[in-house]
Write an enzyme that holds these catalytic residues in place. Sequence first.
Site, PDB file in Angstrom:
ATOM      1  N   ASP A 133       0.835  -1.204   0.000  1.00  0.00           N
ATOM      2  CA  ASP A 133       0.000   0.000   0.000  1.00  0.00           C
ATOM      3  C   ASP A 133       0.870   1.255   0.000  1.00  0.00           C
ATOM      4  O   ASP A 133       0.605   2.212  -0.740  1.00  0.00           O
ATOM      5  CB  ASP A 133      -0.920  -0.019   1.222  1.00  0.00           C
ATOM      6  CG  ASP A 133      -1.964   1.083   1.165  1.00  0.00           C
ATOM      7  OD1 ASP A 133      -2.732   1.102   0.193  1.00  0.00           O
ATOM      8  OD2 ASP A 133      -2.003   1.928   2.077  1.00  0.00           O
ATOM      9  N   LYS A 174       1.559   4.342  -2.859  1.00  0.00           N
ATOM     10  CA  LYS A 174       1.431   5.769  -2.544  1.00  0.00           C
ATOM     11  C   LYS A 174       2.669   6.556  -2.960  1.00  0.00           C
ATOM     12  O   LYS A 174       2.562   7.643  -3.550  1.00  0.00           O
ATOM     13  CB  LYS A 174       1.166   5.944  -1.047  1.00  0.00           C
ATOM     14  CG  LYS A 174      -0.208   5.439  -0.616  1.00  0.00           C
ATOM     15  CD  LYS A 174      -0.413   5.555   0.898  1.00  0.00           C
ATOM     16  CE  LYS A 174      -1.794   5.072   1.307  1.00  0.00           C
ATOM     17  NZ  LYS A 174      -2.018   5.127   2.757  1.00  0.00           N
TER      18      LYS A 174
END
Length: 815
Positions: free
Chosen positions: A678, A682
């Site tokens: 994750d 980003k």
Amino acid sequence: MKVLKFGGTSVANAENIQLVKNIVQKESSSNYLCVVVSALGGVTDLLLDSVFLASQQKEAYQETFQLIEKKHLEVVKKLIPVQQQSSVMSFLKRELNILETLLEGAFLIGETTPKLLDKILGYGEILSSKIIHSYFTAEGISCAYKDSRELIKTNTQFGRALVNFEITEKNLTENITETETQVYLMPGFVASSLAGDSTTLGRGGSDYTAAIVAAALDAEVLEIWTDVSGMFTANPRLVKQAVAIEEISYQEAMELSHFGAKVLYPPTIQPVLAKEIPIHIKNTFLPAEKGTLITKNTNGKNRPVRGISHIENISLLSLEGPGMVGVPGISKRFFEVLSVNEISVVLITQASSEHSICVAVASEDAAKAKEALDQSFAYEISLHRIQPVIVEDHQAIIALVGDNMKSHQGLSGKMFSALGKNNVNIRVIAQGASERNISAVIKKEDVKKALNTLHERFFEENIKQLNLFVMGVGNVGAKFLKQIQQQKKFLKQNFKLNVRVIALSNSRKMYFQEDGISLKNWEENLTKGEKADKELFFEKVKAMNLRNSIFVDNTANEVIAMSYANYLKNSISVVTCNKVASSSAYENYAELKQLSREYNAPFLFETNVGAGLPIIDTLKNLIASGDKVTKIQAVLSGSLNFVFNNFDENHEFVDVVKQAQEEGYTEPDPKIDLSGIDVMRKILILARESGYQLELDDIQNQSFLPEECLQTKTVEDFFTSLATHKDHFNQLFESAKQHNSRLKYVAQFDNGKASVGLEEIPQQHPFYNLEGKDNIVLFYTERYVEQPLIIKGAGAGADVTASGIFADIIRIGNY
């Protein structure tokens, strides 16, 4: 004297005729009236069907005739007491017998003539007027019947006869006077030649009859009673926000009527225009409403645009070729061919280069026009000097109308800008010298969107309507809908934004409501929806073709993320917290950005990094202002920050992760967060938004999880593995403690290279005191060299993520 005309919907049935009687009764108490009525609703179409079938020698015409007979007899039985029916019944039977004979004649010879057609079509008004006259008399109204065929005289141009106004005016003034008779009643549409043959006044003929009578009698006003409360700023069936225009000039009304405002037939205005007799459009079913008053001059309340109208079923004909340049007479030949073939031209445009002529005609005439033009220009076409006529079907014309438009600058720009932002392609533009009308040809499928867009721009005090199609109504989605419900009124008052949710979908059901879904009970509505289908969801959004459409993705679904291109290609904006698309292959990311620019549809994903924090927006502003990012340091996982802020010697690592999952700080599968994927997504998104071409595989992931944890298949197995390796996690904590540091999962981008991993952060570092689920980003740029630009705040949680999505919606609204 007032002249009142009641259209087909006003006299469609017995119930409606009773409403007409009430209006006439009230108005006749203080005025002399001349009442003109149309045929009963639908009868003219039945007459057309019957004569067509008869001329085709199809016996089904008899069934249609029987429907006509039944319809009239039923109205008599409902309206007039039995003891007073005899005279009108005798009249009806006699006239219906004649009508049946005429239809039989058409059947026997297998054809019809314009003269016969006029005689047959006029029966609708003749029969209805006799019934209504008998009903008025039975109700005690002082009413005299006048046959329009005896008063209105025309030539023998059957189908659309031309009125002999000198004789007609004499007949009307001699036969309709203000005497003891309070009400005169007569049929519309019908007339007769000087020889006594029945004629008709063409489409909208009843309006025309009323105007002829009003002009001849110098009436105080001509009232047109119909099923709507006047002329509207746009078609209320297509534009829900349209409102009735209280006052409008003759010229404006003519323009709107010409361009599809069916309330009024354009030639109606001509007889009353010279005498400046007002026309009042009123609603039979809501007689107390003001309606629209049409007079010589109105100030329009300083509105430059008074109405927006349209014509559908238009085709464009284009004649092009180098052989047209500098050749006199091309235009003359072009329009002469159309005139000879009785094809009406709705709109004309010609390039100043003389290389092309383009006209708009009714679609039903397009094939005939092409054939005639190609034949006329066959010689030039054979020499390739001129191309065969190009026909473009499925078009429509939209028009802005207003007397004051000529004194206002930039109206065309506003019109075309508003349409362009909604990807309504304009094929042809035309503006009259009077500047009272700006017309544009667009695709028929875009009419509703175009009308609503222009109405919003010119009539709704710049209140912009945003239409949302929401995929995903779980934790984040539910918070998002709640925020919309809470802020809807505030947004409308303060930001001039009217936010409507048109569709909702979860993994099981989807629900659409074009007028907007009530957010008070959206859960109940969704359970009543149809089976969820991602492809069908898109097709429905596309088919609705609403202005300012926004697809909102609150999921983490890869299949949905890969559908964004379809939405953008149809000028549907995309707002998403789903990181898959922006962190997918760079080629796909770049394509989405390009499609967003090409189709003028924003693609916003602020919540991809930092939930509701303005990280991406700030980064965009830096780049747009000419700055260049050189280095990024960040703690980008609110869930991991929460985990490591709460993990200590008193809490097991696995228990803290479970707590984070239960409180909604992690994905349903916490391994997605703890594996670092994750955070990799980003930092990749930030690098790309900084102008660098990176792929996910280019990012170094220094995982702190044991390999066994990474290889687990289920959430339960993952938690079991975390418990098994508790010593590993305790060692990580102890090491940081010994170095007077805290554990933070850090993302870095420097000199084109990116990495993520767990680090021990010393006390003096900005990351050290980062609490709870907060995120922090340090941007080092050519302007922020030694002291970075810092953004810090809550970076996880359904509420802040929902607010970030909401902020993107508002950005689009202000776009």
